[in-house]
Every structure is written in structure tokens, then in C-alpha cells.
Scaffold this active site. Structure first.
Site, mmCIF file in Angstrom:
data_model
loop_
_atom_site.group_PDB
_atom_site.id
_atom_site.type_symbol
_atom_site.label_atom_id
_atom_site.label_comp_id
_atom_site.label_asym_id
_atom_site.label_seq_id
_atom_site.Cartn_x
_atom_site.Cartn_y
_atom_site.Cartn_z
ATOM 1 N N TYR A 140 109.782 14.794 -88.888
ATOM 2 C CA TYR A 140 108.897 15.618 -88.041
ATOM 3 C C TYR A 140 108.858 15.069 -86.605
ATOM 4 O O TYR A 140 108.706 15.814 -85.640
ATOM 5 C CB TYR A 140 107.504 15.694 -88.670
ATOM 6 C CG TYR A 140 106.705 16.914 -88.248
ATOM 7 C CD1 TYR A 140 107.139 18.199 -88.544
ATOM 8 C CD2 TYR A 140 105.508 16.766 -87.549
ATOM 9 C CE1 TYR A 140 106.407 19.307 -88.156
ATOM 10 C CE2 TYR A 140 104.763 17.877 -87.162
ATOM 11 C CZ TYR A 140 105.224 19.138 -87.475
ATOM 12 O OH TYR A 140 104.499 20.239 -87.082
ATOM 13 N N LYS A 151 101.986 17.574 -81.846
ATOM 14 C CA LYS A 151 100.775 18.064 -82.526
ATOM 15 C C LYS A 151 99.573 17.166 -82.222
ATOM 16 O O LYS A 151 98.437 17.656 -82.147
ATOM 17 C CB LYS A 151 101.002 18.170 -84.037
ATOM 18 C CG LYS A 151 101.971 19.264 -84.449
ATOM 19 C CD LYS A 151 101.552 20.649 -83.967
ATOM 20 C CE LYS A 151 102.359 21.779 -84.574
ATOM 21 N NZ LYS A 151 102.139 23.063 -83.905
HETATM 22 P P1 NAD Z 1 107.297 30.836 -87.119
HETATM 23 O O1 NAD Z 1 108.714 30.460 -86.855
HETATM 24 O O2 NAD Z 1 107.037 32.017 -87.942
HETATM 25 O O3 NAD Z 1 106.485 30.968 -85.739
HETATM 26 C C1 NAD Z 1 106.785 30.193 -84.614
HETATM 27 C C2 NAD Z 1 106.630 31.124 -83.431
HETATM 28 O O4 NAD Z 1 106.763 30.380 -82.207
HETATM 29 C C3 NAD Z 1 107.689 32.234 -83.402
HETATM 30 O O5 NAD Z 1 107.060 33.491 -83.381
HETATM 31 C C4 NAD Z 1 108.424 31.996 -82.102
HETATM 32 O O6 NAD Z 1 108.844 33.191 -81.476
HETATM 33 C C5 NAD Z 1 107.342 31.288 -81.290
HETATM 34 N N1 NAD Z 1 107.892 30.581 -80.126
HETATM 35 C C6 NAD Z 1 108.734 29.518 -80.089
HETATM 36 N N2 NAD Z 1 109.063 29.244 -78.799
HETATM 37 C C7 NAD Z 1 108.423 30.156 -78.029
HETATM 38 C C8 NAD Z 1 108.373 30.430 -76.635
HETATM 39 N N3 NAD Z 1 109.094 29.711 -75.754
HETATM 40 N N4 NAD Z 1 107.600 31.445 -76.194
HETATM 41 C C9 NAD Z 1 106.883 32.210 -77.072
HETATM 42 N N5 NAD Z 1 106.901 32.019 -78.400
HETATM 43 C C10 NAD Z 1 107.668 31.011 -78.862
HETATM 44 O O7 NAD Z 1 106.662 29.516 -87.783
HETATM 45 P P2 NAD Z 1 105.181 29.111 -88.189
HETATM 46 O O8 NAD Z 1 105.357 27.992 -89.144
HETATM 47 O O9 NAD Z 1 104.394 30.276 -88.574
HETATM 48 O O10 NAD Z 1 104.633 28.467 -86.844
HETATM 49 C C11 NAD Z 1 103.430 28.859 -86.205
HETATM 50 C C12 NAD Z 1 102.614 27.622 -85.850
HETATM 51 O O11 NAD Z 1 102.123 27.048 -87.047
HETATM 52 C C13 NAD Z 1 103.408 26.524 -85.139
HETATM 53 O O12 NAD Z 1 102.593 25.933 -84.161
HETATM 54 C C14 NAD Z 1 103.655 25.539 -86.268
HETATM 55 O O13 NAD Z 1 103.879 24.225 -85.805
HETATM 56 C C15 NAD Z 1 102.342 25.658 -86.989
HETATM 57 N N6 NAD Z 1 102.308 25.103 -88.350
HETATM 58 C C16 NAD Z 1 103.227 25.495 -89.268
HETATM 59 C C17 NAD Z 1 103.174 24.963 -90.546
HETATM 60 C C18 NAD Z 1 104.175 25.357 -91.580
HETATM 61 O O14 NAD Z 1 104.327 24.626 -92.561
HETATM 62 N N7 NAD Z 1 104.848 26.476 -91.439
HETATM 63 C C19 NAD Z 1 102.170 24.037 -90.896
HETATM 64 C C20 NAD Z 1 101.236 23.680 -89.933
HETATM 65 C C21 NAD Z 1 101.311 24.214 -88.658
#
Ligand code: NAD
Length: 252
Positions: free
Chosen positions: A154, A161
Site C-alpha cells: 500500500y 491516507k
Molecule cells: P474506484 O476505482 O471505483 O474509484 C476511484 C475513483 O477515483 C475513480 O472514479 C476515478 O475516476 C477517480 N479518480 C482518480 N484520479 C482522478 C482524477 N485525477 N480526477 C478525478 N477523479 C479521479 O475505487 P474505490 O475503491 O471506490 O475508491 C474510492 C475511494 O475509496 C478512494 O479514495 C479509495 O482510496 C477509497 N477506499 C477504497 C477502499 C477499497 O478497498 N476499495 C477501502 C478504503 C478506502
């Protein structure tokens, strides 16, 4: 539809597809009666959204890598729907080559890119979002336990984060003058597009699910329901906090 978010206009940033945590938020907020405005990163994402999101939902482009894009997006949102009541920031990025190996492998350039898109974007979104947000508004971002623990692969995203969670506390203090709350949801691992960028991501998800108190990982609907609560007036006592929505994974 009536619900705890009836009459509220809420911006959701970061729906890429039906697996996105932001899509779980979209479904939960819609169920609670919110009017939703989506932002998307680029034309590819818009094409994806158009496959499963009703065409009646307002969709605005916003690549957060440039603050001027964020300003333009919130100007457009204001023009199209007027003031808003909340926003969900579900955006993060690091180059896949930095989501493997050791943290010392990361270059300054890639570190800065991860910080800019995953952390500074929340600050710029708060900066322009607050200008069109009603009093009593709410901002929520998505974080992960890798901010506090050294999770394999990570790496620089964990460091981002940690910065994101600190930003939540500072923004909560600053935006309180406008009666706007800022919180983070620390979600358990879910297989999304973003997670598949982490090397051996299936191990990361397995580890998270195994440590959930009942051995079953969190769903995007459960994350979305908490986001709906945080957007609502039922959560006015919560500010500057990181709320775990991970089925207890962080306990064990
Ligand atoms: P996801 O890939 O579905 O979403 C990530 C989003 O970030 C996408 O829609 C992408 O278009 C957007 N993005 C990236 N670069 C960008 C930019 N320059 N401008 C605008 N948008 C941009 O994945 P997710 O897991 O749903 O991620 C959403 C959030 O949740 C993130 O912050 C991720 O770190 C966090 N998160 C995810 C998890 C997990 O296990 N999936 C756990 C905890 C936190």
C-alpha cells in the site's frame, strides 16, 4: 422519494463503475431522497457512467489533478443546480509501480502525484465546494486503515491516507465557521478498480475479510449507508472524525 436526505443536493465525486464505493453512496443517498450531482474524471468514465446511471442525473467533468478544473466544476454545478448541501469525495490515485515493492522505491514525482490527487484534491474540493454550500452542509471522504498500519504494497497510498485524515481534521476546524462538517469513512477492503492497482490485491482483500469480526467483508452498500447518515442532520454531532466502516477489521 422521502428519506433522511429529502430536499438535499449532494455532489458525489468518484463513481467509476458499479463496484465503486461512490456508487454504493449514490444508491444509498438516492434511496434517502437526495438529489445527486455526479462528477467524473474523463470521457472514458462518462461513457461508463452513461451505461448505468439515469440520464436525468446531472454529470459534470472534473479531473482533480488541476485545482482550476475543480473551480470550473463547482461553477458549473452552481449554474446548473444552485447551492448544494453536501459532497462526497471518493477519489485516490497512485501509479501502480508504487503500489508494490518498498516505499523507498517511490520517486518524488510519483509521491507528489499521489498526494496531489488523493489529498490536495480534498482541500481544493472543500475550497470551491464551500463557496456554493448551504450552512449545515457535510463533506465526506474515503480513507483506509493503511494510514495507520504498514499494509503490504500500500506504501505511498498509506502515507497519502494519513495526510487525508489529517486534512479532514484541519478542514473540519476551518469550515466550522460556515457550519459545514468534514468527516472520513475508513472502509474495509472491497474489490474496486482502484484496489486492483495494488500488487497482490486479492491478499489485501482476503486479509481484510478474514479479520472482519464475522469473517464477512463490508459491502459498498454498507459504506454508502454510513455516507448517507453522515450527509444527514442525524450526524450533526460528528465532525473531524474518521469512522470505521469495515466490519471490525481494524480491531483484530
Ligand atoms: P474506484 O476505482 O471505483 O474509484 C476511484 C475513483 O477515483 C475513480 O472514479 C476515478 O475516476 C477517480 N479518480 C482518480 N484520479 C482522478 C482524477 N485525477 N480526477 C478525478 N477523479 C479521479 O475505487 P474505490 O475503491 O471506490 O475508491 C474510492 C475511494 O475509496 C478512494 O479514495 C479509495 O482510496 C477509497 N477506499 C477504497 C477502499 C477499497 O478497498 N476499495 C477501502 C478504503 C478506502
Amino acid at each position: 422519494m422521502s428519506g433522511i436526505l429529502s430536499g438535499k443536493k449532494i455532489v458525489i465525486m468518484g463513481v467509476a463503475n458499479k463496484r465503486s464505493l461512490a456508487y454504493g453512496c449514490f444508491q444509498a443517498l438516492e434511496e434517502q431522497g437526495a438529489e445527486i450531482i455526479l462528477t467524473y474524471q474523463n470521457d472514458r468514465m462518462l461513457k461508463s457512467l452513461n451505461r448505468f446511471i439515469d440520464e436525468g442525473i446531472t454529470k459534470i467533468p472534473c479531473d482533480v489533478s488541476k485545482p482550476e478544473n475543480v473551480q470550473t466544476a463547482f461553477d458549473q454545478i452552481h449554474e446548473q443546480v444552485g447551492n448544494i448541501d453536501g459532497l462526497i469525495h471518493a477519489i485516490a490515485y497512485a501509479d501502480p509501480e508504487d503500489l508494490q515493492g518498498e516505499t523507498t522505491d517511490a520517486s518524488l514525482e510519483s509521491f507528489n502525484k499521489a498526494q496531489s490527487i488523493s489529498v490536495y484534491s480534498l482541500i481544493s474540493v472543500a475550497k470551491y465546494g464551500r463557496q456554493i454550500m448551504n450552512e449545515g452542509g457535510s463533506i465526506v471522504t474515503l480513507t483506509y486503515m493503511g494510514s495507520e498500519r504498514a499494509i503490504p504494497n500500500y506504501n505511498i497510498m498509506g502515507i497519502a491516507k494519513a495526510g487525508l485524515e489529517a486534512s479532514v481534521r484541519y478542514l473540519a476546524r476551518d469550515l466550522a465557521s460556515q457550519n459545514i462538517r468534514v468527516n472520513a469513512i475508513s472502509a474495509g477492503a472491497v474489490k474496486t478498480l482502484a484496489v486492483t492497482g495494488v500488487k497482490d490485491y486479492s491478499k489485501l482483500i482476503e486479509l481484510s475479510n478474514e479479520r472482519a469480526v464475522n469473517g464477512v467483508g463490508v459491502t459498498i452498500q454498507e459504506v454508502g449507508n454510513t455516507a448517507a447518515f453522515l450527509m444527514s442532520d442525524l450526524s450533526t454531532g460528528l465532525d473531524g472524525d474518521t469512522i470505521y466502516v469495515d466490519k471490525g477489521t481494524h480491531l483484530i
